[in-house]
Motif scaffolding. Structure first.
Motif, PDB file in Angstrom:
ATOM      1  N   GLU A 106      22.179  47.183 105.481  1.00 11.31           N
ATOM      2  CA  GLU A 106      23.546  46.698 104.925  1.00 11.31           C
ATOM      3  C   GLU A 106      23.412  47.317 103.703  1.00 11.31           C
ATOM      4  O   GLU A 106      22.428  46.942 102.632  1.00 11.31           O
ATOM      5  N   GLY A 120      28.529  49.224 103.649  1.00 17.05           N
ATOM      6  CA  GLY A 120      28.313  48.599 104.999  1.00 17.05           C
ATOM      7  C   GLY A 120      27.307  48.542 105.790  1.00 17.05           C
ATOM      8  O   GLY A 120      26.260  49.184 105.341  1.00 17.05           O
ATOM      9  N   ARG A 121      27.238  48.343 107.145  1.00 19.76           N
ATOM     10  CA  ARG A 121      25.964  48.474 108.147  1.00 19.76           C
ATOM     11  C   ARG A 121      25.722  50.049 108.377  1.00 19.76           C
ATOM     12  O   ARG A 121      26.775  50.715 108.876  1.00 19.76           O
TER      13      ARG A 121
END
Length: 170
Positions: A106, A120-121
């Motif tokens: 992340e 984000g991921r």
């Protein structure tokens, strides 16, 4: 006999995809980008990756949970995975194991901005030789230019390389 024919069909398909990937790398074909579930793609490639590791080394694949999809050209992705294993194999000690870990990370907004990607991921793939604790392989890089390059150009290259090395992004 049917199982053998199916193996031959799958091998021929993989060979066709490899040729297409090589042609894409040589810019003869356009990449065909698609959303690919990375965990499934790596798992489907496990047998060929094991073969790339070779008979003198073990190969362990570890796939985490919740791996995001990636946007990639499937044959190029498979070629990149194979390249990771081959590179690890070249530096491996006979009898040891090459490990491939597929996971995710992340990234915060600050980390993403520094790396110039979205926050984000993100999926991760790491490959390492297991069995030699604490071993590090330092590398050396160099830049080679043809003989007779004018000194101002050499100086300009040298300055640009030094700026890149000293930057936070390096």
């Amino acid at each position: 006999l049917r199982a053998d024919l199916e193996d031959i069909r799958v091998a021929a398909q993989k060979a066709r995809e490899l040729v297409r990937a090589l042609q894409t790398l040589s810019r003869r074909n356009a990449a065909h980008l698609e959303r690919i579930p990375l965990a499934a793609a790596v798992a489907e490639s496990e047998e060929i990756l094991r073969r790339f590791a070779g008979s003198r080394l073990g190969f362990v694949l570890r796939v985490g949970e919740g791996i995001p999809t990636v946007v990639a050209d499937r044959p190029l992705l498979e070629l990149a995975l194979a390249n990771l294993v081959v590179n690890a194999r070249e530096g491996a000690v006979v009898g040891r194991t090459i490990g491939m870990d597929v996971g995710s990370v992340e990234l915060s907004v600050a980390e993403a901005e520094r790396l110039r990607v979205r926050a984000g991921r993100h999926a991760t793939v790491t490959v390492a030789e297991a069995g030699v604790p604490g071993y590090e392989a330092p590398t050396w890089s160099g830049v080679i230019a043809p003989a007779g390059v004018p000194r101002p150009i050499v100086d300009k290259l040298n300055a640009a390389i030094n700026r890149a090395i000293e930057s936070q992004a390096f």
